[in-house]
Design a protein around this motif. Structure first.
Motif, PDB file in Angstrom:
ATOM      1  N   MET A  26       4.219  11.253   4.509  1.00  0.00           N
ATOM      2  CA  MET A  26       3.375  12.405   4.836  1.00  0.00           C
ATOM      3  C   MET A  26       1.934  12.218   4.369  1.00  0.00           C
ATOM      4  O   MET A  26       1.027  12.867   4.870  1.00  0.00           O
ATOM      5  CB  MET A  26       3.957  13.692   4.230  1.00  0.00           C
ATOM      6  N   ARG A  27       1.758  11.348   3.361  1.00  0.00           N
ATOM      7  CA  ARG A  27       0.393  11.124   2.853  1.00  0.00           C
ATOM      8  C   ARG A  27      -0.163   9.752   3.250  1.00  0.00           C
ATOM      9  O   ARG A  27      -1.275   9.389   2.852  1.00  0.00           O
ATOM     10  CB  ARG A  27       0.403  11.204   1.321  1.00  0.00           C
ATOM     11  N   LEU A  28       0.622   9.004   3.995  1.00  0.00           N
ATOM     12  CA  LEU A  28       0.219   7.628   4.316  1.00  0.00           C
ATOM     13  C   LEU A  28      -0.937   7.615   5.314  1.00  0.00           C
ATOM     14  O   LEU A  28      -0.872   8.271   6.354  1.00  0.00           O
ATOM     15  CB  LEU A  28       1.417   6.856   4.901  1.00  0.00           C
ATOM     16  N   LYS A  29      -1.960   6.865   4.984  1.00  0.00           N
ATOM     17  CA  LYS A  29      -3.103   6.754   5.896  1.00  0.00           C
ATOM     18  C   LYS A  29      -2.838   5.635   6.909  1.00  0.00           C
ATOM     19  O   LYS A  29      -2.234   4.614   6.560  1.00  0.00           O
ATOM     20  CB  LYS A  29      -4.368   6.419   5.108  1.00  0.00           C
ATOM     21  N   ASP A  30      -3.362   5.828   8.108  1.00  0.00           N
ATOM     22  CA  ASP A  30      -3.212   4.793   9.140  1.00  0.00           C
ATOM     23  C   ASP A  30      -3.698   3.436   8.632  1.00  0.00           C
ATOM     24  O   ASP A  30      -3.099   2.396   8.911  1.00  0.00           O
ATOM     25  CB  ASP A  30      -4.017   5.159  10.405  1.00  0.00           C
ATOM     26  N   GLU A  31      -4.783   3.467   7.869  1.00  0.00           N
ATOM     27  CA  GLU A  31      -5.347   2.169   7.426  1.00  0.00           C
ATOM     28  C   GLU A  31      -4.398   1.449   6.455  1.00  0.00           C
ATOM     29  O   GLU A  31      -4.377   0.220   6.411  1.00  0.00           O
ATOM     30  CB  GLU A  31      -6.744   2.349   6.821  1.00  0.00           C
ATOM     31  N   ASP A  32      -3.580   2.208   5.713  1.00  0.00           N
ATOM     32  CA  ASP A  32      -2.622   1.559   4.809  1.00  0.00           C
ATOM     33  C   ASP A  32      -1.408   1.027   5.583  1.00  0.00           C
ATOM     34  O   ASP A  32      -0.812   0.022   5.198  1.00  0.00           O
ATOM     35  CB  ASP A  32      -2.194   2.535   3.705  1.00  0.00           C
ATOM     36  N   TRP A  33      -1.056   1.713   6.636  1.00  0.00           N
ATOM     37  CA  TRP A  33      -0.016   1.175   7.538  1.00  0.00           C
ATOM     38  C   TRP A  33      -0.532  -0.123   8.172  1.00  0.00           C
ATOM     39  O   TRP A  33       0.127  -1.163   8.128  1.00  0.00           O
ATOM     40  CB  TRP A  33       0.314   2.205   8.618  1.00  0.00           C
ATOM     41  N   ARG A  83       0.901  -1.175   0.000  1.00  0.00           N
ATOM     42  CA  ARG A  83       0.000   0.000   0.000  1.00  0.00           C
ATOM     43  C   ARG A  83       0.928   1.210   0.000  1.00  0.00           C
ATOM     44  O   ARG A  83       1.132   1.845   1.021  1.00  0.00           O
ATOM     45  CB  ARG A  83      -0.881   0.041   1.253  1.00  0.00           C
ATOM     46  N   ASP A  84       1.562   1.478  -1.163  1.00  0.00           N
ATOM     47  CA  ASP A  84       2.645   2.458  -1.214  1.00  0.00           C
ATOM     48  C   ASP A  84       2.137   3.896  -1.138  1.00  0.00           C
ATOM     49  O   ASP A  84       1.162   4.255  -1.794  1.00  0.00           O
ATOM     50  CB  ASP A  84       3.438   2.287  -2.521  1.00  0.00           C
ATOM     51  N   GLN A 135       7.623   3.452   0.622  1.00  0.00           N
ATOM     52  CA  GLN A 135       7.320   2.110   1.141  1.00  0.00           C
ATOM     53  C   GLN A 135       7.691   1.972   2.623  1.00  0.00           C
ATOM     54  O   GLN A 135       8.194   0.929   3.035  1.00  0.00           O
ATOM     55  CB  GLN A 135       8.048   1.042   0.318  1.00  0.00           C
ATOM     56  N   THR A 136       7.470   3.023   3.420  1.00  0.00           N
ATOM     57  CA  THR A 136       7.842   2.910   4.845  1.00  0.00           C
ATOM     58  C   THR A 136       7.105   1.759   5.513  1.00  0.00           C
ATOM     59  O   THR A 136       7.678   1.039   6.331  1.00  0.00           O
ATOM     60  CB  THR A 136       7.530   4.218   5.604  1.00  0.00           C
ATOM     61  N   ASN A 137       5.837   1.583   5.172  1.00  0.00           N
ATOM     62  CA  ASN A 137       5.043   0.519   5.793  1.00  0.00           C
ATOM     63  C   ASN A 137       5.572  -0.867   5.376  1.00  0.00           C
ATOM     64  O   ASN A 137       5.844  -1.737   6.208  1.00  0.00           O
ATOM     65  CB  ASN A 137       3.548   0.678   5.464  1.00  0.00           C
TER      66      ASN A 137
END
Ligand code: NAP
Length: 252
Positions: free
Chosen positions: A104-111, A99-100, A156-158
């Motif tokens: 700064m734009r990453l949503k909690d749900e994608d993490w 879930r790339d 791709q931090t997650n």
């Protein structure tokens, strides 16, 4: 070495292998190679159609429906394999998602989705299979990580955190269960030609290939070979390690 010695060293006769995410890509290639080496293979997919398709390739093994985030499905899969063939002696934790997004734009749900599938799913599958392996005093647990868990990759931090976490998980578990004859290892692919990388455009692909010493993307079979080696008698004295299968794109 004679052919029969080579067969003994790399063969998987009598082994029961469970491969998650076996409906396509790397997982499918792993499941088919383990089958070819003599294991009875159970491969999973998230849909019945995917499970039926992989079942057609697995001979006396089976295709099973599994979403690794679903506790009930996970318990059903373990119960089915146990009833049909006995406890798995080889577990390949291959299923994963991306879930790339830049942080700064990453949503909690994608993490959460990536952690749930790629890390918590691995922990739960492994714990469920460990019971039988501890009893049998043998087992091979192989996790599919990724080069980006080691090199990092923007956006791709997650995924990188989950894949690096898988390596830490495997090292800790290797120390917990080694005395019971169970090995725990990781295979970290580079960029492999599958659905996951087909999302890249041509310019991104060309740039990527320019950074790979062997000058090509990997094939699912390149990864499957490393997994089969770790699962086989030839890999008996390897535990807590990561084998990088990346064509020389990242050197550790
Ligand atoms: P893929 O083609 O996207 O296939 C993913 C597989 O995982 C499918 O079988 C899919 O099942 C299954 N899956 C997805 N979500 C699941 C869930 N919640 N529960 C259970 N199964 C689930 O992936 P791939 O490229 O072959 O990658 C396989 C492994 O290698 C992954 O761990 C990936 O992170 C790693 N990897 C891949 C690359 C690469 O370049 N391709 C590089 C490094 C590491 P369905 O078919 O039912 O959706």
């Amino acid at each position: 070495m004679t052919d029969s010695q080579a067969g003994t060293l790399l063969g998987l006769d009598g082994q029961v292998a469970l491969v998650t995410g076996a409906s396509r890509g790397i997982g499918q290639s792993i499941a088919c190679l383990l089958r070819d080496l003599g294991a009875k293979v159970y491969g999973t997919a998230t849909s019945q159609a995917g499970a039926d398709a992989i079942a057609g390739e697995l001979g006396d093994g089976r295709g099973l429906v599994l979403d690794v985030t679903d506790d009930e499905q996970l318990n059903n899969v373990i119960a089915t394999v146990n009833a049909h063939a006995g406890a798995p002696t080889v577990l390949v934790n291959n299923a994963a998602i991306t879930r790339d997004q830049l942080l700064m734009r990453l949503k909690d749900e994608d993490w959460d989705a990536v952690m749930d599938t790629n890390l918590r799913g691995v922990m739960r599958m492994t714990r469920a299979c460990l019971r039988g392996m501890l009893k049998a005093r043998q087992g091979r647990i192989i996790g599919i990580s990724s080069v980006v868990g080691y090199s990092g990759n923007p956006g791709q931090t997650n995924y990188a955190a989950a894949k690096a976490g898988l390596a830490g998980f495997s090292r800790a578990l290797a120390l917990e269960v080694g005395a019971r004859g169970i090995t725990v290892n990781v295979v970290a692919p580079g960029f492999i030609d599958t659905d996951m990388t087909r999302a890249l455009d041509e310019a991104q692909r060309d740039r990527l290939i320019g950074g790979i010493a062997l000058g090509r993307l990997g094939k699912p079979a390149d990864v499957a070979a490393a997994v089969a080696f770790l699962a086989s008698p030839a890999g008996a004295y390897i535990s807590g390690q990561t084998i990088h299968v990346n064509g020389g794109m990242y050197l550790t």
